[in-house]
Design an enzyme around this catalytic site. Sequence first.
Site, PDB file in Angstrom:
ATOM      1  N   ARG A  80       1.278  14.531  -0.492  1.00  0.00           N
ATOM      2  CA  ARG A  80       0.641  13.876  -1.521  1.00  0.00           C
ATOM      3  C   ARG A  80      -0.555  13.942  -2.046  1.00  0.00           C
ATOM      4  O   ARG A  80      -1.061  14.107  -3.318  1.00  0.00           O
ATOM      5  CB  ARG A  80       1.007  12.332  -1.436  1.00  0.00           C
ATOM      6  CG  ARG A  80       2.445  11.767  -1.321  1.00  0.00           C
ATOM      7  CD  ARG A  80       2.481  10.380  -1.290  1.00  0.00           C
ATOM      8  NE  ARG A  80       3.163   9.805   0.060  1.00  0.00           N
ATOM      9  CZ  ARG A  80       3.291   8.735   0.224  1.00  0.00           C
ATOM     10  NH1 ARG A  80       2.743   7.900  -0.459  1.00  0.00           N
ATOM     11  NH2 ARG A  80       3.748   8.396   1.450  1.00  0.00           N
TER      12      ARG A  80
ATOM     13  N   CYS B 255      -5.300   0.956   5.832  1.00  0.00           N
ATOM     14  CA  CYS B 255      -4.503   0.196   6.922  1.00  0.00           C
ATOM     15  C   CYS B 255      -5.445  -0.853   7.702  1.00  0.00           C
ATOM     16  O   CYS B 255      -4.785  -1.730   8.372  1.00  0.00           O
ATOM     17  CB  CYS B 255      -4.058   1.248   8.132  1.00  0.00           C
ATOM     18  SG  CYS B 255      -5.729   1.744   9.058  1.00  0.00           S
TER      19      CYS B 255
HETATM   20  P1  NAD Z   1       3.971   7.942   6.036  1.00  0.00           P
HETATM   21  O1  NAD Z   1       4.565   7.481   7.216  1.00  0.00           O
HETATM   22  O2  NAD Z   1       4.868   8.129   4.755  1.00  0.00           O
HETATM   23  O3  NAD Z   1       3.405   9.511   6.042  1.00  0.00           O
HETATM   24  C1  NAD Z   1       2.545   9.912   7.093  1.00  0.00           C
HETATM   25  C2  NAD Z   1       2.861  11.303   7.632  1.00  0.00           C
HETATM   26  O4  NAD Z   1       4.304  11.466   8.141  1.00  0.00           O
HETATM   27  C3  NAD Z   1       2.842  12.423   6.284  1.00  0.00           C
HETATM   28  O5  NAD Z   1       2.281  13.330   6.858  1.00  0.00           O
HETATM   29  C4  NAD Z   1       4.307  12.653   5.921  1.00  0.00           C
HETATM   30  O6  NAD Z   1       4.744  13.855   5.227  1.00  0.00           O
HETATM   31  C5  NAD Z   1       4.990  12.362   7.394  1.00  0.00           C
HETATM   32  N1  NAD Z   1       6.358  11.752   7.343  1.00  0.00           N
HETATM   33  C6  NAD Z   1       6.935  11.054   6.129  1.00  0.00           C
HETATM   34  N2  NAD Z   1       8.125  10.907   6.171  1.00  0.00           N
HETATM   35  C7  NAD Z   1       8.635  11.404   7.643  1.00  0.00           C
HETATM   36  C8  NAD Z   1       9.949  11.519   8.120  1.00  0.00           C
HETATM   37  N3  NAD Z   1      10.985  11.025   7.780  1.00  0.00           N
HETATM   38  N4  NAD Z   1      10.096  12.283   9.252  1.00  0.00           N
HETATM   39  C9  NAD Z   1       8.885  13.118   9.750  1.00  0.00           C
HETATM   40  N5  NAD Z   1       7.612  12.985   9.039  1.00  0.00           N
HETATM   41  C10 NAD Z   1       7.438  12.443   7.989  1.00  0.00           C
HETATM   42  O7  NAD Z   1       2.822   7.053   5.459  1.00  0.00           O
HETATM   43  P2  NAD Z   1       1.878   7.144   4.376  1.00  0.00           P
HETATM   44  O8  NAD Z   1       2.635   6.628   3.296  1.00  0.00           O
HETATM   45  O9  NAD Z   1       1.338   8.683   3.957  1.00  0.00           O
HETATM   46  O10 NAD Z   1       0.466   6.322   4.489  1.00  0.00           O
HETATM   47  C11 NAD Z   1       0.546   5.058   4.461  1.00  0.00           C
HETATM   48  C12 NAD Z   1       0.937   4.284   5.916  1.00  0.00           C
HETATM   49  O11 NAD Z   1      -0.195   4.765   6.708  1.00  0.00           O
HETATM   50  C13 NAD Z   1       0.622   2.693   5.809  1.00  0.00           C
HETATM   51  O12 NAD Z   1       1.835   2.369   6.668  1.00  0.00           O
HETATM   52  C14 NAD Z   1      -0.576   2.688   6.542  1.00  0.00           C
HETATM   53  O13 NAD Z   1      -0.754   1.251   7.087  1.00  0.00           O
HETATM   54  C15 NAD Z   1      -0.696   3.774   7.287  1.00  0.00           C
HETATM   55  N6  NAD Z   1      -2.176   4.240   8.046  1.00  0.00           N
HETATM   56  C16 NAD Z   1      -2.044   3.703   9.343  1.00  0.00           C
HETATM   57  C17 NAD Z   1      -3.391   4.025   9.745  1.00  0.00           C
HETATM   58  C18 NAD Z   1      -3.710   3.439  11.206  1.00  0.00           C
HETATM   59  O14 NAD Z   1      -4.727   3.640  11.847  1.00  0.00           O
HETATM   60  N7  NAD Z   1      -2.995   2.535  11.606  1.00  0.00           N
HETATM   61  C19 NAD Z   1      -4.314   4.783   8.911  1.00  0.00           C
HETATM   62  C20 NAD Z   1      -4.096   4.884   7.976  1.00  0.00           C
HETATM   63  C21 NAD Z   1      -2.830   4.796   7.601  1.00  0.00           C
END
Ligand code: NAD
Length: 504
Positions: free
Chosen positions: A182, A286
């Site tokens: 994104r 997060c």
């Molecule tokens: P997301 O889970 O949608 O995506 C994260 C990554 O996973 C991306 O690179 C994406 O391309 C990949 N991805 C997405 N769907 C997938 C699938 N079905 N199979 C394999 N890979 C896939 O997360 P987001 O919307 O980009 O980020 C927001 C989320 O991240 C929130 O839940 C937030 O809390 C979390 N977050 C957590 C932390 C932490 O340290 N715990 C830090 C930052 C963000």
Amino acid sequence: MSQLPTIAHLIDGQSAQGANPNPRSQEVFNPATGKAEKRVLLADKATVEQAIASAQAAFPAWRNTPPLKRARVMGNLKVLLEQHAQEICAMITAEHGKVLSDAFGEVQRGIENVEYASYAPELLKGEHSKNVGPAIDSWSEFQALGVCAGITPFNFPAMVPLWMWPMAVACGNTFVLKPSERDPSSTLRIAELALEAGLPPGVLNVVHGDKEAVDTLLTDPRVKAVSFVGSTPIAEYIYSTGCARGKRVQALGGAKNHAVVMPDADIANAVNALMGAAYGSCGERCMAIPLVVAVGDAAADAVLAGLKTEISKMKVGPGTAAGMDMGPLVTKAHFDKVRGYVDQGVKEGATLVVDGRGLKVAGHADGYFIGPCLFDNVKPGMVIYQEEIFGPVLGVVRVKTLQEAMDLIDAHEYGNGTCIFTRDGEAARYFTDHIQVGMVGVNVPLPVPVAYHSFGGWKRSLFGDLHAYGPDAVRFYTKRKTITQRWPSAGVREGAVFSFPSSR
Ligand code: NAD
């Protein structure tokens, strides 16, 4: 394909289209205008395999590069990141939407991780014991794993990748990074700067993509370790799939962080702290605070009154405009989802004290803007209490005692961050000692550990044993090997010993 500029992969030190002459791609939007401004390539399996092969080929020489030389690259990168900070922040704001001052904070925290990675020679020194037995010495060293992979979320496109690959490569590994599709531009630009800093080709590769790219990284036997940050359902999938294939995996997931406000808290300071923690970055952190648990009605009423006043002063608009407190949400789909949660909260019977759904930003009719929202009387059974909204929506839960507040927090599926506002040291000490959450603040709303500590939540906010960055990263990105060595004096003959060797 439209004429939008294309964001390509970085493989073997070169900008690359990938293995497929007609690759899939998707649009990258400016959330403040709602317009597509770039396209990003989506890597297929063969393209990810090219990146893994490049990382695999670069590993032997990089592993044997003296740690101090590897560290110097990190030192050079720190300087380059400082020089290019404004350019990187502009990229973040153009694709993520956050205000420039917030992007600057993200980049600074990322730079601190690069700085920590430059201490790698000190961190990798290992452990040594002389004379563990007669003329026997023993030592443990921390050896690089090989090819490591990182998969990162949209909300910190500069900082979260910098939690991962600088420590991994400083420890002697090579890396394949799959940033969020994104908002990938700042992540890619930082990788280009790493090359300029002296990182040899192949040590860090960047492939853009979606599930196909991620699944290739998870299943390829050449990838030895996977670091993931993103939502909990995907984190769980990454952890179980990677572990089943014998990889080392750390997968950081979602959050629902509670802030407890005690009756004795300095309410004005707590309100100011909560404003930034709830609405900064449009709630897309997060470590954001989406829930306030007020102990006693007096504390709840005072916090609500203070928040209402402060919300009325907030400036919401494009992240590039001067003086803005909050920008738009990241995508149209996420905007619809966050709005849906506010509708749901009203339906569930929570009291919507401030409604940001009608916000209009002049000249930005198609931007993904929603104003700050504030609910009172949020109850634990509600969807808006249970689920991560990841938007500028703050809910107040009313309880009678600190224990009741702590029981709520402990019962929640997430355990990323929490904080308590109080002037009572005994209450604060009890809270920090017993609460089932990984990162805890006392009068600190966003207790994000600095680069020389490690970052990670508990419960369903982290799958795996080791936290991200800091000292845990040295352990995650290395394998311990223990060597026991003896050089008997020449000419001394020893008989066979059949008992188990011991120091007695
Ligand atoms: P997301 O889970 O949608 O995506 C994260 C990554 O996973 C991306 O690179 C994406 O391309 C990949 N991805 C997405 N769907 C997938 C699938 N079905 N199979 C394999 N890979 C896939 O997360 P987001 O919307 O980009 O980020 C927001 C989320 O991240 C929130 O839940 C937030 O809390 C979390 N977050 C957590 C932390 C932490 O340290 N715990 C830090 C930052 C963000």
